[in-house]
Enzyme design. Structure first.
Site, PDB file in Angstrom:
ATOM      1  N   LEU A  23      -0.611  10.598   0.152  1.00  0.00           N
ATOM      2  CA  LEU A  23      -0.475  11.435  -1.047  1.00  0.00           C
ATOM      3  C   LEU A  23      -0.281  10.579  -2.300  1.00  0.00           C
ATOM      4  O   LEU A  23      -0.073  11.117  -3.386  1.00  0.00           O
ATOM      5  CB  LEU A  23       0.667  12.449  -0.851  1.00  0.00           C
ATOM      6  CG  LEU A  23       0.411  13.453   0.289  1.00  0.00           C
ATOM      7  CD1 LEU A  23       1.604  14.386   0.491  1.00  0.00           C
ATOM      8  CD2 LEU A  23      -0.845  14.276   0.042  1.00  0.00           C
ATOM      9  N   LYS A  24      -0.309   9.274  -2.129  1.00  0.00           N
ATOM     10  CA  LYS A  24      -0.279   8.320  -3.249  1.00  0.00           C
ATOM     11  C   LYS A  24       0.763   8.697  -4.295  1.00  0.00           C
ATOM     12  O   LYS A  24       0.435   8.988  -5.452  1.00  0.00           O
ATOM     13  CB  LYS A  24      -1.660   8.219  -3.901  1.00  0.00           C
ATOM     14  CG  LYS A  24      -2.759   7.771  -2.944  1.00  0.00           C
ATOM     15  CD  LYS A  24      -4.068   7.539  -3.670  1.00  0.00           C
ATOM     16  CE  LYS A  24      -5.176   7.093  -2.755  1.00  0.00           C
ATOM     17  NZ  LYS A  24      -5.589   8.099  -1.756  1.00  0.00           N
TER      18      LYS A  24
ATOM     19  N   THR B 248      12.320  10.475  -8.131  1.00  0.00           N
ATOM     20  CA  THR B 248      11.450  11.469  -7.490  1.00  0.00           C
ATOM     21  C   THR B 248      10.724  10.852  -6.299  1.00  0.00           C
ATOM     22  O   THR B 248      10.653  11.442  -5.215  1.00  0.00           O
ATOM     23  CB  THR B 248      10.420  12.028  -8.510  1.00  0.00           C
ATOM     24  OG1 THR B 248      11.152  12.588  -9.590  1.00  0.00           O
ATOM     25  CG2 THR B 248       9.523  13.081  -7.894  1.00  0.00           C
TER      26      THR B 248
ATOM     27  N   THR C  90     -10.470   2.079  -4.863  1.00  0.00           N
ATOM     28  CA  THR C  90     -11.800   1.509  -4.573  1.00  0.00           C
ATOM     29  C   THR C  90     -12.911   2.181  -5.388  1.00  0.00           C
ATOM     30  O   THR C  90     -14.045   1.705  -5.403  1.00  0.00           O
ATOM     31  CB  THR C  90     -12.113   1.622  -3.064  1.00  0.00           C
ATOM     32  OG1 THR C  90     -11.673   2.903  -2.602  1.00  0.00           O
ATOM     33  CG2 THR C  90     -11.413   0.555  -2.273  1.00  0.00           C
TER      34      THR C  90
ATOM     35  N   ARG D 135     -18.330   1.130   4.100  1.00  0.00           N
ATOM     36  CA  ARG D 135     -19.660   1.712   4.218  1.00  0.00           C
ATOM     37  C   ARG D 135     -20.506   0.895   5.200  1.00  0.00           C
ATOM     38  O   ARG D 135     -20.978  -0.185   4.868  1.00  0.00           O
ATOM     39  CB  ARG D 135     -20.348   1.769   2.847  1.00  0.00           C
ATOM     40  CG  ARG D 135     -19.724   2.796   1.884  1.00  0.00           C
ATOM     41  CD  ARG D 135     -19.883   4.209   2.419  1.00  0.00           C
ATOM     42  NE  ARG D 135     -19.318   5.245   1.568  1.00  0.00           N
ATOM     43  CZ  ARG D 135     -18.052   5.668   1.594  1.00  0.00           C
ATOM     44  NH1 ARG D 135     -17.180   5.113   2.422  1.00  0.00           N
ATOM     45  NH2 ARG D 135     -17.654   6.651   0.812  1.00  0.00           N
TER      46      ARG D 135
HETATM   47  O1  C5P Z   1     -15.111   9.172   2.669  1.00  0.00           O
HETATM   48  P1  C5P Z   1     -14.537   7.823   2.353  1.00  0.00           P
HETATM   49  O2  C5P Z   1     -14.648   6.820   3.500  1.00  0.00           O
HETATM   50  O3  C5P Z   1     -14.972   7.260   1.028  1.00  0.00           O
HETATM   51  O4  C5P Z   1     -12.965   8.133   2.236  1.00  0.00           O
HETATM   52  C1  C5P Z   1     -12.037   7.177   1.812  1.00  0.00           C
HETATM   53  C2  C5P Z   1     -10.663   7.759   1.884  1.00  0.00           C
HETATM   54  O5  C5P Z   1      -9.737   6.746   1.483  1.00  0.00           O
HETATM   55  C3  C5P Z   1     -10.404   8.958   0.978  1.00  0.00           C
HETATM   56  O6  C5P Z   1      -9.527   9.828   1.675  1.00  0.00           O
HETATM   57  C4  C5P Z   1      -9.708   8.371  -0.234  1.00  0.00           C
HETATM   58  O7  C5P Z   1      -8.797   9.286  -0.799  1.00  0.00           O
HETATM   59  C5  C5P Z   1      -8.956   7.186   0.378  1.00  0.00           C
HETATM   60  N1  C5P Z   1      -8.666   6.064  -0.525  1.00  0.00           N
HETATM   61  C6  C5P Z   1      -9.659   5.382  -1.204  1.00  0.00           C
HETATM   62  N2  C5P Z   1      -9.330   4.353  -2.051  1.00  0.00           N
HETATM   63  C7  C5P Z   1      -8.070   3.959  -2.189  1.00  0.00           C
HETATM   64  C8  C5P Z   1      -7.061   4.625  -1.485  1.00  0.00           C
HETATM   65  C9  C5P Z   1      -7.409   5.671  -0.633  1.00  0.00           C
HETATM   66  O8  C5P Z   1     -10.839   5.705  -1.046  1.00  0.00           O
HETATM   67  N3  C5P Z   1      -7.747   2.928  -2.950  1.00  0.00           N
END
Ligand code: C5P
Length: 240
Positions: free
Chosen positions: A67-68, A75, A130, A191
């Site tokens: 949930l970053k 908080t 990313t 990817r």
């Molecule tokens: O579908 P995909 O592989 O791009 O999903 C990447 C997941 O990682 C997503 O849930 C995204 O919210 C999470 N994420 C990200 N980059 C970050 C941190 C988390 O893509 N720096």
């Protein structure tokens, strides 16, 4: 914090970016023989809630609560205690929340886990998303290079005693060079030759692991595949 000893198949974290709890549960049931950790982010959490987290844990899988958190220190500290209570195995905060926020979080998590006799979750600091590149960082007023920004935030996270970092595969090598095995490194933007979608700093599973990543967060490359099980097997083979 030493790096976790993981088998190739334990390195994949499936991002359950679905708006309905039932859909997510089906994916967990479908892939839990191949994948150990499942990520619950904001899309799913709004439907699954804390009760849903318990249901995932009852399926004997690890839960990564993504949930970053990014808010004032008090908080985030209380939210971190809640994350321990609801059984997250790892969860994210934004390192951009600053030193005080990260330090109070790491201390609170240790204290709460001891108080409840729960295993201490890993606290992961998100460095630079990313989906950012140099251009998009400049637009929000950050003019240092992406790598320097990540390294600065990592140095702060180290001082604040944060267990791990979320970063792109592109920065893993530099982070390992500077910080050795100090952090667990969790890498999204993976990817394996599929579409980039909204991600910019992408790497293949092999590139990220050979640079020194511990976990790979993978969503759409698996969930949008015609044969998800096959893709998981291919990824495991490629990083073995
Ligand atoms: O579908 P995909 O592989 O791009 O999903 C990447 C997941 O990682 C997503 O849930 C995204 O919210 C999470 N994420 C990200 N980059 C970050 C941190 C988390 O893509 N720096």
């Amino acid at each position: 914090m030493l790096r976790p000893q993981l088998k190739p198949e334990e390195r994949i974290i499936l991002a359950l970016d679905f708006p309905e709890h039932e859909i997510a549960i089906n994916w967990v049931e479908k892939l839990r023989s191949k994948i150990k950790t499942f990520k619950v982010g904001s899309i799913l959490f709004l439907d699954s809630g804390s009760e849903g987290l318990k249901e995932f844990s009852n399926l004997s899988v690890e839960v990564f609560l993504d949930l970053k958190f990014h808010d004032i220190p008090s908080t985030v500290e209380i939210t971190a205690r809640q994350s321990v209570r609801f059984g997250a195995n790892m969860f994210t905060i934004h390192t951009l929340g600053g030193f005080e926020m990260m330090k109070r979080t790491s201390e609170a998590v240790k204290e709460e886990a001891e108080k409840l006799s729960y295993p201490k979750p890993l606290v992961l600091g998100v460095t630079v998303l990313t989906s950012h590149d140099k251009k998009s960082l400049e637009k929000i007023g950050i003019s240092t290079s992406t790598e320097d920004t990540v390294m600065n935030l990592a140095a702060l996270a180290e001082k604040a005693n944060i267990d791990g970092l979320v970063c792109s595969g592109v920065e893993v090598e530099a982070l390992r060079k500077e910080f050795g095995d100090r952090f667990t490194l969790v890498v999204p933007g993976i990817r394996p030759g599929t579409a980039n979608h909204d991600q910019k700093r992408v790497t293949t599973p092999e590139e990220a692991i050979s640079a020194g990543a511990d976990y790979l967060v993978i969503g759409r490359a698996i969930t949008e595949a015609d044969n998800p099980e096959e893709i998981v097997d291919e990824i495991v083979t490629s990083i073995s």
